[in-house]
Design a protein around this motif. Structure first.
Motif, PDB file in Angstrom:
ATOM      1  N   ARG A   1       0.595  -1.410   0.027  1.00  0.00           N
ATOM      2  CA  ARG A   1      -0.241   0.285   0.109  1.00  0.00           C
ATOM      3  C   ARG A   1       1.279   1.045   0.394  1.00  0.00           C
ATOM      4  NH1 ARG A   1      -3.484  -2.243  -2.263  1.00  0.00           N
ATOM      5  NH2 ARG A   1      -5.154  -3.428  -1.148  1.00  0.00           N
TER       6      ARG A   1
ATOM      7  N   GLU B   1       2.034   1.424  -3.256  1.00  0.00           N
ATOM      8  CA  GLU B   1       1.495   2.363  -4.381  1.00  0.00           C
ATOM      9  C   GLU B   1       1.287   3.644  -4.499  1.00  0.00           C
ATOM     10  OE1 GLU B   1      -1.686  -1.827  -4.632  1.00  0.00           O
ATOM     11  OE2 GLU B   1      -2.065   0.040  -3.798  1.00  0.00           O
ATOM     12  N   GLU B   2       1.033   3.408  -3.064  1.00  0.00           N
ATOM     13  CA  GLU B   2       0.830   5.596  -2.568  1.00  0.00           C
ATOM     14  C   GLU B   2       2.336   6.551  -3.279  1.00  0.00           C
ATOM     15  OE1 GLU B   2       0.933   8.141   1.023  1.00  0.00           O
ATOM     16  OE2 GLU B   2      -0.624   6.540   0.809  1.00  0.00           O
TER      17      GLU B   2
ATOM     18  N   ILE C   1       0.484   4.590  -7.948  1.00  0.00           N
ATOM     19  CA  ILE C   1      -0.363   3.546  -8.952  1.00  0.00           C
ATOM     20  C   ILE C   1      -2.034   3.131  -7.737  1.00  0.00           C
ATOM     21  CG2 ILE C   1      -0.027   0.888  -9.337  1.00  0.00           C
ATOM     22  CD1 ILE C   1       2.657   1.483  -8.867  1.00  0.00           C
ATOM     23  N   LYS C   2      -3.426   2.374  -8.665  1.00  0.00           N
ATOM     24  CA  LYS C   2      -4.107   2.745  -7.800  1.00  0.00           C
ATOM     25  C   LYS C   2      -4.006   1.281  -7.275  1.00  0.00           C
ATOM     26  CE  LYS C   2      -9.264   1.847  -8.932  1.00  0.00           C
ATOM     27  NZ  LYS C   2      -9.857   0.897  -9.938  1.00  0.00           N
ATOM     28  N   GLU C   3      -4.737   1.447  -5.599  1.00  0.00           N
ATOM     29  CA  GLU C   3      -4.360   0.180  -5.366  1.00  0.00           C
ATOM     30  C   GLU C   3      -4.880  -1.364  -5.456  1.00  0.00           C
ATOM     31  OE1 GLU C   3      -6.581   0.342  -1.561  1.00  0.00           O
ATOM     32  OE2 GLU C   3      -4.756   1.749  -0.634  1.00  0.00           O
TER      33      GLU C   3
ATOM     34  N   ASN D   1      -6.748  -4.308  -6.106  1.00  0.00           N
ATOM     35  CA  ASN D   1      -7.278  -5.660  -5.593  1.00  0.00           C
ATOM     36  C   ASN D   1      -7.336  -7.057  -4.752  1.00  0.00           C
ATOM     37  OD1 ASN D   1      -9.245  -6.979  -4.343  1.00  0.00           O
ATOM     38  ND2 ASN D   1     -11.402  -6.030  -5.445  1.00  0.00           N
TER      39      ASN D   1
END
Length: 63
Positions: A29, A32-33, A37-39, A41
């Motif tokens: 996470r 990604e931040e 980058i979009k989290e 799934n």
């Protein structure tokens, strides 16, 4: 090391030789931040895809 969903909430330093005290999930996470980058799934991907994604994020940090 093969990352699986079963160990996402374990600390990286407890699983492999590393000093990172984050869990694998925290690392993903934060990465990604950091890189915009979009989290992902993580519930809907296979362990193989998870492992590839983790390796990709590690690669980005090493750049």
């Amino acid at each position: 090391m093969k990352l699986t969903k079963e160990i996402l909430n374990k600390r990286i330093c407890d699983v492999e030789t590393a000093e990172n005290p984050q869990t694998f999930l925290e690392f993903i996470r934060e990465s990604e931040e950091q890189f915009g980058i979009k989290e992902a799934n993580l519930n809907n991907i296979s362990d193989s895809e998870l492992n590839e994604y983790f390796e990709f994020l590690c690669y980005l940090w090493d750049k």
